[in-house]
Design a protein around this motif. Structure first.
Motif, PDB file in Angstrom:
ATOM      1  N   THR A   1      24.393   1.332 -14.643  1.00  0.00           N
ATOM      2  CA  THR A   1      22.958   1.567 -14.855  1.00  0.00           C
ATOM      3  C   THR A   1      22.332   2.174 -13.602  1.00  0.00           C
ATOM      4  N   THR A   2      22.774   1.697 -12.446  1.00  0.00           N
ATOM      5  CA  THR A   2      22.251   2.203 -11.167  1.00  0.00           C
ATOM      6  C   THR A   2      22.573   3.699 -11.033  1.00  0.00           C
TER       7      THR A   2
ATOM      8  N   ARG B   1      21.550  -9.573  -9.937  1.00  0.00           N
ATOM      9  CA  ARG B   1      20.725  -8.785 -10.857  1.00  0.00           C
ATOM     10  C   ARG B   1      19.792  -9.694 -11.646  1.00  0.00           C
TER      11      ARG B   1
HETATM   12  N1  LIG Z   1      26.925  -0.126  -4.213  1.00  0.00           N
HETATM   13  C1  LIG Z   1      26.264  -1.233  -4.500  1.00  0.00           C
HETATM   14  N2  LIG Z   1      26.210  -2.256  -3.601  1.00  0.00           N
HETATM   15  C2  LIG Z   1      25.552  -3.411  -3.898  1.00  0.00           C
HETATM   16  N3  LIG Z   1      24.908  -3.655  -5.065  1.00  0.00           N
HETATM   17  C3  LIG Z   1      24.941  -2.677  -5.985  1.00  0.00           C
HETATM   18  C4  LIG Z   1      25.604  -1.433  -5.775  1.00  0.00           C
HETATM   19  N4  LIG Z   1      25.454  -0.666  -6.884  1.00  0.00           N
HETATM   20  C5  LIG Z   1      24.736  -1.401  -7.756  1.00  0.00           C
HETATM   21  N5  LIG Z   1      24.405  -2.597  -7.225  1.00  0.00           N
HETATM   22  C6  LIG Z   1      23.643  -3.697  -7.833  1.00  0.00           C
HETATM   23  O1  LIG Z   1      24.561  -4.443  -8.640  1.00  0.00           O
HETATM   24  C7  LIG Z   1      23.913  -4.936  -9.801  1.00  0.00           C
HETATM   25  C8  LIG Z   1      24.685  -4.455 -11.028  1.00  0.00           C
HETATM   26  O2  LIG Z   1      24.505  -3.047 -11.160  1.00  0.00           O
HETATM   27  P1  LIG Z   1      24.237  -2.362 -12.568  1.00  0.00           P
HETATM   28  O3  LIG Z   1      23.905  -0.934 -12.302  1.00  0.00           O
HETATM   29  O4  LIG Z   1      23.255  -3.168 -13.364  1.00  0.00           O
HETATM   30  O5  LIG Z   1      25.708  -2.514 -13.216  1.00  0.00           O
HETATM   31  P2  LIG Z   1      26.246  -2.247 -14.694  1.00  0.00           P
HETATM   32  O6  LIG Z   1      25.208  -1.409 -15.402  1.00  0.00           O
HETATM   33  O7  LIG Z   1      27.542  -1.544 -14.498  1.00  0.00           O
HETATM   34  O8  LIG Z   1      26.447  -3.600 -15.313  1.00  0.00           O
HETATM   35  C9  LIG Z   1      22.462  -4.446  -9.757  1.00  0.00           C
HETATM   36  O9  LIG Z   1      21.643  -5.474  -9.239  1.00  0.00           O
HETATM   37  C10 LIG Z   1      22.530  -3.257  -8.776  1.00  0.00           C
HETATM   38  O10 LIG Z   1      21.317  -3.076  -8.102  1.00  0.00           O
END
Ligand SMILES: Nc1ncnc2c1ncn2[C@@H]1O[C@H](COP(=O)(O)OP(=O)(O)O)[C@@H](O)[C@H]1O
Ligand SMILES: Nc1nc2c(ncn2[C@@H]2O[C@H](COP(=O)(O)OP(=O)(O)O)[C@@H](O)[C@H]2O)c(=O)[nH]1
Length: 188
Positions: free
Chosen positions: A19-20, A133
């Motif tokens: 998602t990020t 998260r």
């Molecule tokens: N490189 C990173 N280092 C630390 N935290 C991260 C990183 N990339 C994403 N996050 C955090 O990790 C959590 C999970 O990310 P998310 O994008 O929701 O994952 P997914 O959609 O794959 O489940 C979120 O709180 C996000 O802000």
């Protein structure tokens, strides 16, 4: 001028940063985020029509979906209409899918689907990120026990040599890897 438009498919395990990365592509490259459909309940802060189209099993059945999967006991699916909405507006699309969905997109759309598989060096950080998260403890436990979570930790054989593999440990480094992929695909 670039003629055909692409869909950037972001896939990988729960917590890997899909998602990020999708939000980064939307903000940095003005891509159109395809909102997919799910029967799972909204997490705190998630909004209908923004994060997902939240459905019931009944409303899910009435949709015309390009592909549909079961992931950790909930249904998820994406529509061709969602993709065409972005393309009609002249935008490249970005969509977040599990690896089964990413394989279907590759089979159906070929080079038009640019697959990015996210991974991390230490798998334990995935659960930590889900907790940070704000996911409820039971939701994290359910994810970790699901067969789909374990399946999506590894790049599936069908995506070997197809997907761009990005290790999302340090966000600044991840952005550089994503920028390089976009540059390689999109010629303005
Ligand atoms: N490189 C990173 N280092 C630390 N935290 C991260 C990183 N990339 C994403 N996050 C955090 O990790 C959590 C999970 O990310 P998310 O994008 O929701 O994952 P997914 O959609 O794959 O489940 C979120 O709180 C996000 O802000
Ligand atoms: N195949 C497919 N997967 C989807 C779709 N929408 C979401 N997903 C995937 O379903 C899985 C579960 O998503 P979600 O409940 O948001 O959990 P998360 O991975 O912890 O963020 C993730 O791998 C998503 O990428 C869809 O329309 N089709």
């Amino acid at each position: 001028m670039q003629k055909s438009k692409y869909v950037f498919v972001i896939t990988g395990a729960a917590g890997s940063g899909k998602t990020t990365v999708a939000n980064y592509l939307r903000e940095r490259y003005h891509m159109h985020r395809v909102i997919t459909h799910t029967t799972r309940l909204p997490r705190p802060g998630e909004r209908d029509g923004v994060d997902y189209h939240f459905e019931t099993s009944e409303t899910m059945k009435k949709l015309h979906l390009l592909e549909q999967v079961t992931y950790d006991q909930s249904q998820y699916g994406s529509s061709l209409e969602g993709l065409e909405e972005g393309w009609r507006q002249g935008q490249n699309d970005v969509v977040v899918l599990d690896t089964a969905g990413a394989i279907t997109y590759h089979q159906r759309l070929h080079q038009q689907a640019v697959i990015i598989f996210l991974t991390v060096t230490h798998m334990k950080s995935l659960a930590k990120r889900m907790t940070l998260r704000g996911d409820k403890i039971d939701a994290v436990k359910s994810r970790l026990q699901s067969k789909e979570y374990h399946r999506d930790l590894m790049l599936p054989p069908a995506l070997k040599g197809v997907a761009h593999v990005v290790t999302n440990d340090q966000w600044e480094n991840t952005k550089k890897q994503i920028d390089a992929i976009v540059k390689q695909i999109i010629t303005v």
